[in-house]
Scaffold this motif. Structure first.
Motif, PDB file in Angstrom:
ATOM      1  N   TRP A 268       0.822  -1.215   0.000  1.00 48.13           N
ATOM      2  CA  TRP A 268       0.000   0.000   0.000  1.00 48.13           C
ATOM      3  C   TRP A 268       0.856   1.266   0.000  1.00 48.13           C
ATOM      4  CZ3 TRP A 268      -3.993   2.739  -1.044  1.00 48.13           C
ATOM      5  CH2 TRP A 268      -4.311   3.896  -0.338  1.00 48.13           C
ATOM      6  N   ASP A 269       1.879   1.319   0.826  1.00 49.05           N
ATOM      7  CA  ASP A 269       2.702   2.533   0.923  1.00 49.05           C
ATOM      8  C   ASP A 269       3.347   2.880  -0.413  1.00 49.05           C
ATOM      9  OD1 ASP A 269       2.040   2.764   3.568  1.00 49.05           O
ATOM     10  OD2 ASP A 269       3.923   1.944   4.337  1.00 49.05           O
ATOM     11  N   ALA A 270       3.802   1.857  -1.144  1.00 48.50           N
ATOM     12  CA  ALA A 270       4.423   2.093  -2.448  1.00 48.50           C
ATOM     13  C   ALA A 270       3.396   2.617  -3.447  1.00 48.50           C
ATOM     14  CB  ALA A 270       5.071   0.815  -2.969  1.00 48.50           C
ATOM     15  N   HIS A 271       2.201   2.041  -3.423  1.00 52.83           N
ATOM     16  CA  HIS A 271       1.143   2.518  -4.322  1.00 52.83           C
ATOM     17  C   HIS A 271       0.760   3.957  -3.999  1.00 52.83           C
ATOM     18  CE1 HIS A 271       0.096  -0.989  -6.732  1.00 52.83           C
ATOM     19  NE2 HIS A 271       0.259  -1.736  -5.662  1.00 52.83           N
ATOM     20  N   LEU A 272       0.643   4.248  -2.720  1.00 50.47           N
ATOM     21  CA  LEU A 272       0.269   5.599  -2.297  1.00 50.47           C
ATOM     22  C   LEU A 272       1.307   6.611  -2.756  1.00 50.47           C
ATOM     23  CD1 LEU A 272      -1.763   7.264  -0.617  1.00 50.47           C
ATOM     24  CD2 LEU A 272      -0.248   6.895   1.337  1.00 50.47           C
ATOM     25  N   GLU A 273       2.580   6.258  -2.614  1.00 43.38           N
ATOM     26  CA  GLU A 273       3.664   7.158  -3.023  1.00 43.38           C
ATOM     27  C   GLU A 273       3.610   7.412  -4.530  1.00 43.38           C
ATOM     28  OE1 GLU A 273       8.521   7.064  -3.255  1.00 43.38           O
ATOM     29  OE2 GLU A 273       7.536   5.990  -1.617  1.00 43.38           O
TER      30      GLU A 273
ATOM     31  N   GLU B   3       0.703   9.692  -5.435  1.00 40.35           N
ATOM     32  CA  GLU B   3       1.004  11.092  -5.134  1.00 40.35           C
ATOM     33  C   GLU B   3       1.957  11.683  -6.176  1.00 40.35           C
ATOM     34  OE1 GLU B   3      -0.567  13.081  -2.913  1.00 40.35           O
ATOM     35  OE2 GLU B   3      -1.808  11.275  -2.942  1.00 40.35           O
TER      36      GLU B   3
ATOM     37  N   ALA C  75      -4.023  10.136   3.111  1.00 40.18           N
ATOM     38  CA  ALA C  75      -3.796   8.711   2.872  1.00 40.18           C
ATOM     39  C   ALA C  75      -4.801   7.873   3.649  1.00 40.18           C
ATOM     40  CB  ALA C  75      -2.368   8.346   3.269  1.00 40.18           C
TER      41      ALA C  75
ATOM     42  N   ARG D 175      -7.469   5.161   2.082  1.00 48.23           N
ATOM     43  CA  ARG D 175      -7.441   3.765   2.540  1.00 48.23           C
ATOM     44  C   ARG D 175      -8.782   3.366   3.145  1.00 48.23           C
ATOM     45  NH1 ARG D 175      -3.569  -0.200   3.670  1.00 48.23           N
ATOM     46  NH2 ARG D 175      -4.759  -2.063   4.203  1.00 48.23           N
TER      47      ARG D 175
END
Length: 290
Positions: free
Chosen positions: A48-53, A56, A70, A74
């Protein structure tokens, strides 16, 4: 099943058949929108963190200041999965610039349209099975990848015309289009990153060219390096792939999918592909099912 699904549209859960956006929405008018394709494994969004980055980064490229946290994004994804009673699923999160006057120049004030789509996918990880039926049949196409200087390859926008044109060239038996840059060097598939193995070394086209920095691509690079597999990111000719011992494609849905043939020439998977597939499954298992 799709008729029973519920999507998240601008804060509301609605039946899929009633999920609509305005014809004045810039995502519809111009493809002026960012998106991410994600997978839920066991109710957990993988990486998830990689997708969010990356989402953005796309929004920054588009100068799209959507104003959503974020946590809010989510929450909408989790609500959609829960509403459809889905633990293992395909998830797509889209953010458009919303409804604005019918002029090409975007307005700075944004009331974004946010949509979460889901559909069931089988369990992943060590106990799962691939969502694809078999190795992928690939054809090189004439449509070239848009230069990074024209449309940044790292931006995942709703405008997929480049990939659509590539896919329209395919014969009836082909699954994926392999695209080259303006110099004729291979870049990626219409919706996938390319890999091949020669003499034990894993190769993939560099993201210094017009190549999407796929999240699955990043994970495979990390897994390969951690496993002591020789890895090279570079610029390659079509002949380099045709002479490979193994070749495969990656994207979030397919994970790792061996290339059966490229332009009718057999390549197939092999020990490196199999090892990386197992390592990927183990990463999913560790991250999402334990």
């Amino acid at each position: 099943m799709s008729n029973d699904l519920r999507y998240h549209v601008d804060g509301d859960l609605v039946p899929a058949g009633e999920a609509t956006v305005s014809v004045d929405d810039r995502g519809f008018r111009y493809g002026d929108a960012a998106f991410e394709t994600l997978r839920a494994y066991g109710g957990t969004i993988f990486a998830w963190d990689a997708h969010l980055e990356r989402l953005e980064r796309t929004c920054e490229t588009l100068s799209l200041e959507h104003g959503l946290s974020a946590a809010a994004l989510r929450e909408r994804i989790d609500e959609t999965l829960a509403a459809n009673d889905l633990a293992d699923a395909y998830v797509r999160l889209s953010i458009t610039r919303g409804v604005q006057p019918g002029k090409l120049t975007p307005q700075p004030a944004v009331d974004p349209t946010v949509v979460v789509y889901v559909k069931p996918l089988p369990r992943g990880g060590l106990e799962g099975d691939p969502v694809w039926d078999g190795p992928v049949t690939v054809e090189t196409v004439e449509t070239r990848r848009i230069p990074d200087e024209a449309v940044p390859a790292a931006a995942k926008t709703h405008n997929y015309l480049n990939g659509i044109l590539a896919r329209t060239e395919l014969g009836d038996d082909a699954d994926e289009a392999l695209m080259c840059d303006l110099e004729g060097q291979v870049t990626e598939g219409a919706t996938s990153n390319l890999w091949f193995v020669r003499d034990g070394t894993l190769h993939t086209p560099t993201t210094d060219g017009p190549v999407l920095p796929g999240i699955t691509r990043d994970i495979v690079l990390e897994l390969a390096r951690d496993a002591g597999i020789s890895v090279r990111e570079g610029r390659y000719e079509r002949a380099d792939v045709l002479e490979a011992d193994e070749a495969f494609l990656t994207n979030r849905t397919w994970e790792l999918r061996p290339i059966a043939t490229l332009d009718g020439q057999e390549i197939g998977g092999g020990p490196v592909t199999d090892r990386l597939s197992h390592l990927y499954d183990a990463r999913v298992e560790e991250s999402c099912y334990r």
